[in-house]
Design a protein around this motif. Structure first.
Motif, PDB file in Angstrom:
ATOM      1  N   ALA A 167       0.811  -1.218   0.000  1.00 32.66           N
ATOM      2  CA  ALA A 167       0.000   0.000   0.000  1.00 32.66           C
ATOM      3  C   ALA A 167       0.843   1.267   0.000  1.00 32.66           C
ATOM      4  O   ALA A 167       0.310   2.366  -0.189  1.00 32.66           O
ATOM      5  CB  ALA A 167      -0.933   0.006   1.204  1.00 32.66           C
ATOM      6  N   GLY A 168       2.145   1.141   0.240  1.00 28.35           N
ATOM      7  CA  GLY A 168       3.007   2.315   0.223  1.00 28.35           C
ATOM      8  C   GLY A 168       3.045   3.077   1.526  1.00 28.35           C
ATOM      9  O   GLY A 168       3.582   4.196   1.574  1.00 28.35           O
ATOM     10  N   THR A 169       2.520   2.519   2.585  1.00 32.18           N
ATOM     11  CA  THR A 169       2.516   3.216   3.874  1.00 32.18           C
ATOM     12  C   THR A 169       3.717   2.849   4.739  1.00 32.18           C
ATOM     13  O   THR A 169       3.909   3.428   5.811  1.00 32.18           O
ATOM     14  CB  THR A 169       1.229   2.883   4.649  1.00 32.18           C
ATOM     15  N   VAL A 170       4.541   1.898   4.282  1.00 32.01           N
ATOM     16  CA  VAL A 170       5.708   1.438   5.030  1.00 32.01           C
ATOM     17  C   VAL A 170       6.905   1.471   4.097  1.00 32.01           C
ATOM     18  O   VAL A 170       6.806   1.090   2.920  1.00 32.01           O
ATOM     19  CB  VAL A 170       5.483   0.014   5.588  1.00 32.01           C
ATOM     20  N   ALA A 171       8.063   1.943   4.607  1.00 28.87           N
ATOM     21  CA  ALA A 171       9.282   1.933   3.806  1.00 28.87           C
ATOM     22  C   ALA A 171       9.779   0.505   3.643  1.00 28.87           C
ATOM     23  O   ALA A 171       9.465  -0.382   4.446  1.00 28.87           O
ATOM     24  CB  ALA A 171      10.347   2.798   4.470  1.00 28.87           C
ATOM     25  N   ALA A 172      10.555   0.291   2.588  1.00 21.95           N
ATOM     26  CA  ALA A 172      11.044  -1.055   2.290  1.00 21.95           C
ATOM     27  C   ALA A 172      12.446  -0.972   1.729  1.00 21.95           C
ATOM     28  O   ALA A 172      12.865   0.061   1.186  1.00 21.95           O
ATOM     29  CB  ALA A 172      10.113  -1.760   1.306  1.00 21.95           C
ATOM     30  N   GLU A 173      13.167  -2.055   1.864  1.00 23.60           N
ATOM     31  CA  GLU A 173      14.499  -2.163   1.276  1.00 23.60           C
ATOM     32  C   GLU A 173      14.754  -3.607   0.888  1.00 23.60           C
ATOM     33  O   GLU A 173      14.155  -4.530   1.443  1.00 23.60           O
ATOM     34  CB  GLU A 173      15.587  -1.673   2.238  1.00 23.60           C
ATOM     35  N   GLY A 174      15.651  -3.788  -0.086  1.00 18.50           N
ATOM     36  CA  GLY A 174      15.963  -5.126  -0.551  1.00 18.50           C
ATOM     37  C   GLY A 174      16.633  -5.068  -1.920  1.00 18.50           C
ATOM     38  O   GLY A 174      16.880  -3.980  -2.472  1.00 18.50           O
ATOM     39  N   PRO A 175      16.968  -6.204  -2.474  1.00 17.46           N
ATOM     40  CA  PRO A 175      17.608  -6.209  -3.784  1.00 17.46           C
ATOM     41  C   PRO A 175      16.634  -5.757  -4.876  1.00 17.46           C
ATOM     42  O   PRO A 175      15.406  -5.870  -4.727  1.00 17.46           O
ATOM     43  CB  PRO A 175      18.001  -7.677  -3.980  1.00 17.46           C
ATOM     44  N   GLY A 176      17.200  -5.250  -5.959  1.00 17.20           N
ATOM     45  CA  GLY A 176      16.341  -4.789  -7.045  1.00 17.20           C
ATOM     46  C   GLY A 176      17.137  -4.115  -8.139  1.00 17.20           C
ATOM     47  O   GLY A 176      18.329  -4.398  -8.331  1.00 17.20           O
ATOM     48  N   ILE A 177      16.494  -3.197  -8.842  1.00 15.54           N
ATOM     49  CA  ILE A 177      17.134  -2.496  -9.958  1.00 15.54           C
ATOM     50  C   ILE A 177      16.790  -1.016  -9.888  1.00 15.54           C
ATOM     51  O   ILE A 177      15.845  -0.598  -9.188  1.00 15.54           O
ATOM     52  CB  ILE A 177      16.675  -3.054 -11.325  1.00 15.54           C
ATOM     53  N   THR A 178      17.560  -0.237 -10.655  1.00 22.52           N
ATOM     54  CA  THR A 178      17.283   1.184 -10.850  1.00 22.52           C
ATOM     55  C   THR A 178      17.170   1.432 -12.345  1.00 22.52           C
ATOM     56  O   THR A 178      18.103   1.160 -13.104  1.00 22.52           O
ATOM     57  CB  THR A 178      18.390   2.063 -10.255  1.00 22.52           C
ATOM     58  N   LEU A 179      16.030   1.956 -12.763  1.00 22.04           N
ATOM     59  CA  LEU A 179      15.781   2.280 -14.170  1.00 22.04           C
ATOM     60  C   LEU A 179      15.780   3.793 -14.313  1.00 22.04           C
ATOM     61  O   LEU A 179      14.976   4.483 -13.672  1.00 22.04           O
ATOM     62  CB  LEU A 179      14.443   1.708 -14.635  1.00 22.04           C
ATOM     63  N   SER A 180      16.701   4.308 -15.144  1.00 22.98           N
ATOM     64  CA  SER A 180      16.787   5.749 -15.378  1.00 22.98           C
ATOM     65  C   SER A 180      16.369   6.034 -16.816  1.00 22.98           C
ATOM     66  O   SER A 180      16.945   5.485 -17.763  1.00 22.98           O
ATOM     67  CB  SER A 180      18.214   6.255 -15.143  1.00 22.98           C
ATOM     68  N   VAL A 181      15.372   6.905 -16.982  1.00 24.24           N
ATOM     69  CA  VAL A 181      14.827   7.249 -18.302  1.00 24.24           C
ATOM     70  C   VAL A 181      15.113   8.720 -18.557  1.00 24.24           C
ATOM     71  O   VAL A 181      14.590   9.599 -17.851  1.00 24.24           O
ATOM     72  CB  VAL A 181      13.316   6.974 -18.378  1.00 24.24           C
TER      73      VAL A 181
END
Length: 298
Positions: A167-181
């Protein structure tokens, strides 16, 4: 004597009827008309139509019989059934060929791209299987735990944390990617960014943030160029997507043939994808209380 021809009246000075005939002057022949053939002159062909012979009458009669046999057509029930079956078979083949042509969008893809797509589908299936296993384990723990109330409280807190991330009410962290456009020409439209979000979600993205705006299930994109907005908040290029999920699934999903990266590059935009072992998504959305919906659980 009955049937005898009466004698002609006698001519003066003559007693023999045969003599009278001999003395009669010969008939005078009239001159031949123009174009009329005379004796000793070869006659020209006359264009007089001759009546059709027996062969012509037979041919005409055969034609009439052939026409009467062909029209009107006489169709039996068996012929009608066979015609309907052949029509249905042809229609089915045409539909199958058409559907095969429409569903062959990946026919021109490279072998490594097809393998990557298959791997992505296998990963999605594995995630669903893992989720099923986890839920079954929770049910078993609830059924076998001596302190079911405490176990239920722990699971409720864990579920609340997971739902807060979604829901976006809690911060999160973990592996992933960054997409820059990057958008130097201002040609990036809002639907292109929305397509990127959908591809990331389909690849297993669990939390997404774009330029400080948390993207959730009901987020929307509007505008283009200098007036791009996410949920009504204006954002400007370059658009930086921070995505938490399995990098091995997220990056290939953006780089498939005809995917997000190729679409953006066709519009003279730039798109770069970087993997990271730790992505922080800290943009939050306020928790909104529903106006009408209430929990139905007792």
């Amino acid at each position: 004597m009955p049937g005898a021809v009466p004698d002609s009246p006698a001519t003066p000075g003559s007693t023999d009827p045969g003599a009278r005939e001999a003395l009669a002057p010969p008939p005078v022949a009239s001159p031949p008309a123009a174009g009329t053939p005379t004796a000793g002159t070869p006659a020209e062909a006359s264009p007089v139509a001759e009546p059709p012979g027996p062969g012509g009458r037979d041919e005409q009669g055969g034609r009439r019989r052939l026409i009467s046999a062909l029209w009107p057509p006489r169709v039996t029930r068996a012929q009608l059934v066979v015609a309907l079956l052949l029509f249905g078979l042809g229609l089915g083949l045409a539909i199958q060929v058409s559907s095969t042509s429409d569903n062959s969008a990946l026919r021109g893809a490279r072998q490594e791209d097809l393998v990557r797509i298959l791997d992505e589908l296998d990963d999605r299936t594995q995630r669903l299987e893992d989720e099923k296993t986890r839920l079954e384990k929770q049910r078993s723990e609830l059924e076998s735990s001596s302190d079911q109330a405490e176990e239920a409280r722990k699971q409720t807190q864990e579920k609340e944390r997971q739902l807060g991330i979604l829901a976006g009410t809690v911060a999160a962290e973990g592996p992933g990617i960054t997409l820059s456009v990057g958008d130097p020409t201002g040609s990036v439209e809002s639907d292109m960014l929305l397509d990127a979000i959908q591809e990331l979600r389909a690849a297993g993205a669990e939390a997404i943030q774009v330029n400080g705006v948390r993207v959730v299930a009901d987020s929307y994109f509007t505008g283009s160029g200098d007036d791009m907005r996410i949920d009504g908040t204006q954002v400007a290029a370059p658009y930086v997507f921070k995505v938490i999920g399995k990098p091995e699934d997220l990056e290939p999903a953006l780089n498939i043939p005809g995917g997000v990266v190729q679409t953006l590059e066709k519009e003279q935009a730039t798109a770069t994808v970087e993997r990271s072992a730790k992505i922080v998504v800290d943009a939050l959305r306020p928790a909104e209380r529903p106006d009408y919906a209430r929990s139905s659980s007792q």
